[in-house]
Design a protein around this motif. Structure first.
Motif, PDB file in Angstrom:
ATOM      1  N   GLY A 172     -32.604 -19.972 -15.265  1.00 57.71           N
ATOM      2  CA  GLY A 172     -32.918 -21.393 -15.266  1.00 57.71           C
ATOM      3  C   GLY A 172     -31.992 -22.225 -14.401  1.00 57.71           C
ATOM      4  O   GLY A 172     -32.422 -23.206 -13.774  1.00 57.71           O
ATOM      5  N   SER A 173     -30.727 -21.839 -14.345  1.00 59.03           N
ATOM      6  CA  SER A 173     -29.770 -22.614 -13.556  1.00 59.03           C
ATOM      7  C   SER A 173     -30.059 -22.546 -12.057  1.00 59.03           C
ATOM      8  O   SER A 173     -29.546 -23.359 -11.286  1.00 59.03           O
ATOM      9  CB  SER A 173     -28.345 -22.103 -13.826  1.00 59.03           C
ATOM     10  N   GLU A 174     -30.889 -21.577 -11.625  1.00 53.91           N
ATOM     11  CA  GLU A 174     -31.226 -21.453 -10.204  1.00 53.91           C
ATOM     12  C   GLU A 174     -32.366 -22.377  -9.782  1.00 53.91           C
ATOM     13  O   GLU A 174     -32.593 -22.580  -8.581  1.00 53.91           O
ATOM     14  CB  GLU A 174     -31.633 -20.014  -9.894  1.00 53.91           C
ATOM     15  N   ILE A 175     -33.101 -22.929 -10.750  1.00 48.68           N
ATOM     16  CA  ILE A 175     -34.293 -23.718 -10.400  1.00 48.68           C
ATOM     17  C   ILE A 175     -33.917 -24.924  -9.560  1.00 48.68           C
ATOM     18  O   ILE A 175     -34.493 -25.167  -8.494  1.00 48.68           O
ATOM     19  CB  ILE A 175     -35.047 -24.154 -11.677  1.00 48.68           C
ATOM     20  N   GLY A 176     -32.946 -25.689 -10.040  1.00 50.03           N
ATOM     21  CA  GLY A 176     -32.569 -26.912  -9.338  1.00 50.03           C
ATOM     22  C   GLY A 176     -32.127 -26.673  -7.917  1.00 50.03           C
ATOM     23  O   GLY A 176     -32.701 -27.245  -6.960  1.00 50.03           O
ATOM     24  N   PRO A 177     -31.120 -25.820  -7.679  1.00 49.90           N
ATOM     25  CA  PRO A 177     -30.671 -25.576  -6.301  1.00 49.90           C
ATOM     26  C   PRO A 177     -31.746 -24.975  -5.402  1.00 49.90           C
ATOM     27  O   PRO A 177     -31.858 -25.340  -4.227  1.00 49.90           O
ATOM     28  CB  PRO A 177     -29.498 -24.607  -6.480  1.00 49.90           C
ATOM     29  N   THR A 178     -32.557 -24.061  -5.957  1.00 47.04           N
ATOM     30  CA  THR A 178     -33.592 -23.425  -5.137  1.00 47.04           C
ATOM     31  C   THR A 178     -34.665 -24.422  -4.730  1.00 47.04           C
ATOM     32  O   THR A 178     -35.099 -24.464  -3.567  1.00 47.04           O
ATOM     33  CB  THR A 178     -34.225 -22.241  -5.895  1.00 47.04           C
ATOM     34  N   LEU A 179     -35.101 -25.241  -5.682  1.00 44.96           N
ATOM     35  CA  LEU A 179     -36.128 -26.228  -5.383  1.00 44.96           C
ATOM     36  C   LEU A 179     -35.596 -27.285  -4.410  1.00 44.96           C
ATOM     37  O   LEU A 179     -36.291 -27.690  -3.466  1.00 44.96           O
ATOM     38  CB  LEU A 179     -36.616 -26.880  -6.675  1.00 44.96           C
ATOM     39  N   ALA A 180     -34.367 -27.720  -4.623  1.00 45.41           N
ATOM     40  CA  ALA A 180     -33.777 -28.719  -3.725  1.00 45.41           C
ATOM     41  C   ALA A 180     -33.667 -28.182  -2.303  1.00 45.41           C
ATOM     42  O   ALA A 180     -33.977 -28.892  -1.331  1.00 45.41           O
ATOM     43  CB  ALA A 180     -32.406 -29.143  -4.248  1.00 45.41           C
ATOM     44  N   ALA A 181     -33.248 -26.924  -2.158  1.00 45.99           N
ATOM     45  CA  ALA A 181     -33.133 -26.335  -0.824  1.00 45.99           C
ATOM     46  C   ALA A 181     -34.497 -26.215  -0.158  1.00 45.99           C
ATOM     47  O   ALA A 181     -34.645 -26.456   1.047  1.00 45.99           O
ATOM     48  CB  ALA A 181     -32.465 -24.963  -0.920  1.00 45.99           C
ATOM     49  N   ALA A 182     -35.498 -25.836  -0.932  1.00 43.70           N
ATOM     50  CA  ALA A 182     -36.846 -25.709  -0.375  1.00 43.70           C
ATOM     51  C   ALA A 182     -37.354 -27.061   0.116  1.00 43.70           C
ATOM     52  O   ALA A 182     -37.949 -27.159   1.191  1.00 43.70           O
ATOM     53  CB  ALA A 182     -37.793 -25.132  -1.427  1.00 43.70           C
ATOM     54  N   GLN A 183     -37.100 -28.109  -0.652  1.00 46.13           N
ATOM     55  CA  GLN A 183     -37.555 -29.428  -0.218  1.00 46.13           C
ATOM     56  C   GLN A 183     -36.800 -29.904   1.026  1.00 46.13           C
ATOM     57  O   GLN A 183     -37.386 -30.494   1.926  1.00 46.13           O
ATOM     58  CB  GLN A 183     -37.401 -30.443  -1.352  1.00 46.13           C
TER      59      GLN A 183
END
Length: 535
Positions: A507-518
């Motif tokens: 779960g802790s990876e969701i934020g950084p991964t989504l932010a990087a994708a955007q």
């Protein structure tokens, strides 16, 4: 000049700058003309449902009717789910299909058939063009029809020999759309609302679709009323952060009635109450006095008794009601009490969801939804099609403007989200777009991912993967094979279609991964495993 060339002239005059479609031989005269111009440009989809869904998103984002070209009987058949979604959502679309050459229709040729009969149940109007002289007037009439309420798709079947004909047919003038004003019954409605001791407003999709959130907010503040967004809403119909905004009720008669219990007067503002399953409880509890506002007179009193019906412009009528309801001290005090309770409940729910993000293994759906909501960039347009996780996302998201959020899964035609996200990205080139899809929904419209990659549309898809059709499996005994979907490599599938594909393991990876994708500005897909799949 060919009628196909004249058709493009008319489309430009109607403000059409893109043709969404999947090409076929019966549209060749139109395609030859499109091949010589970029005005309008052609948006290629791999399947007609994806084309209609992308056009649906584009029409929502631009506020203009969108145009779709599909191919004969197979194309109309593939497009039907999208057409039905658009009709129930009142999305303005003009859809044409290439019919076989009239000169051998009597021979029942391949691809020929009753296109009007196929399309009619899912469209406002459906007609076949019989002569070259009829084509442009009928097309103009189709655009005029979808610009008035209730809107939806209008369909034309066009034999290919007519499109190819070289006829001196003038382009007819544009037909003006009616300009609806406020309902004439506002004083009567204001009297009922003024008498309320426990008022509520059900904020519906006609509020969001007509960009009338500010007018609804002003009325709620004047009344000191609790605001409930419509169950399974498709637009932002109420400011999610406003102190008077409550959670949207779940879409069963029992849950809607439970939310509305205790209120004595209800304003149904542009809302369609369509429960998902039958329950003995009716959505409107007995004894509640109902005032209903809609810009489609046929909606008023359709499913429940209405004391005062308001047929007219949604925004103008809400503003007129507010002008007749100057806030009283008792209304302000009631509003303050409601606000205190709702703010506490909203904060508690989100804090609890955030606390579960660090849990090991597949995430609780609410925690996954909150992690996504916290990570989306400012100004993001969110397209949601996740029937069982979507309610949590709607509670987690900050939704303030009518164009911030779009949904269509309440119409039942799954597969809309992937294509619609592309259309909204084209409509909002200056805004990031996130497509939040359930794995089951996404597989129905997976071809839309290819169109996003082909166009380089800056869409970040999030697929919440529970490995099954949870909406069905929850109602069945454990172990039924017909609801299991596990084993799809979503990240690999995305990469094969030209997107960046990533699967997060914690779960802790969701934020950084989504932010990087955007931040990348490139089409991407992030897979998030969640609990609650078919067992």
């Amino acid at each position: 000049m060919s009628l196909a060339a004249r058709t493009l002239e008319l489309l430009r005059d109607e403000g059409v700058d893109r043709v969404f479609g999947n090409p076929g031989t019966t549209e060749l005269p139109l395609l030859r003309e499109l091949a010589t111009t970029t005005d309008p440009s052609y948006v290629l989809a791999l399947q007609e449902f994806s084309a209609v869904s992308a056009a649906d998103g584009y029409a929502r984002g631009t506020g203009r009717p969108a145009f779709v070209s599909v191919h004969a009987v197979p194309g109309v058949s593939n497009a039907l789910i999208g057409m039905n979604n658009a009709r129930r959502s009142r999305t303005p679309l003009v859809i044409t299909a290439g019919q076989q050459d009239q000169r051998f229709l009597r021979d029942a040729p391949m691809l020929g058939g009753d296109l009007v009969g196929l399309a009619a149940p899912a469209c406002l109007t459906a007609e076949e063009v019989h002569t070259g002289a009829d084509l442009l007037p009928l097309l103009r009439r189709a655009f005029a029809r979808v610009r008035r309420q209730p809107s939806g798709p209008a369909f034309l079947s066009i034999p290919m020999n007519l499109l190819a004909a070289d006829e001196d047919v003038p382009v007819p003038s544009r037909i003006p759309a009616p300009d609806a004003g406020p309902s004439p019954a506002v004083e009567e409605a204001a009297a009922v609302l003024r008498s309320a001791e426990r008022p509520a407003i059900l904020a519906g999709d006609r509020v969001g679709a007509t960009r009338s959130v500010a007018e609804l907010t002003a009325l709620a503040e004047a009344l000191g009323a609790t605001v409930y967004p419509q169950p399974q809403y498709e637009y932002v119909n109420a400011d999610s952060e406003h102190p008077l905004t409550a959670p949207s009720p779940h879409f069963t008669g029992t849950e809607i009635a439970k939310a509305l219990a205790g209120h004595d007067v209800l304003l149904v503002a542009g809302a369609a109450i369509r429960p998902h399953v039958w329950t003995p409880e009716r959505p409107i509890p007995d004894g509640v006095r109902v005032v209903q506002l809609d810009d489609d007179p046929a909606e008023i009193g359709r499913s429940y008794d209405v004391e005062v019906g308001l047929a007219g412009s949604v925004g103008a009528t809400l503003a007129a009601l507010t002008a007749l309801l100057p806030g009283r001290e008792a209304d302000r005090e009631r509003g303050a009490r409601i606000a205190e309770t709702l703010l506490r409940e909203r904060t508690t729910w989100r804090d609890r969801a955030r606390a579960g993000v660090d849990a090991g293994g597949p995430l609780d759906p609410a925690s996954a939804a909150q992690a996504v909501a916290d990570a989306v960039a400012p100004g993001t347009v969110v397209v949601e099609e996740a029937p069982t996780t979507g309610p949590a996302l709607r509670r987690a998201l900050v939704q303030r403007d009518a164009g911030d959020y779009h949904n269509s899964s309440g119409n039942g035609g799954l597969g809309w989200g992937a294509g619609a996200a592309v259309g909204l990205a084209l409509a909002h080139p200056d805004r990031p777009v996130v497509g939040f899809l359930g794995d089951g929904s996404a597989m129905f419209g997976v071809q839309g991912l290819w169109t996003a990659a082909r166009l380089g549309a800056p869409v970040t898809y999030v697929v919440v993967d529970n490995g099954g059709y949870r909406a069905v499996s929850d109602a069945l005994p454990p172990g039924f094979e017909g609801t299991r979907l596990g084993g799809v490599d979503w990240a690999g599938l995305a990469r094969s279609l030209g997107l960046h594909g990533t699967a997060v393991e914690h779960g802790s990876e969701i934020g950084p991964t989504l932010a990087a994708a955007q931040r990348s500005g490139e089409p991407s897909l992030v897979v998030v495993r969640i609990r609650g799949g078919a067992s």
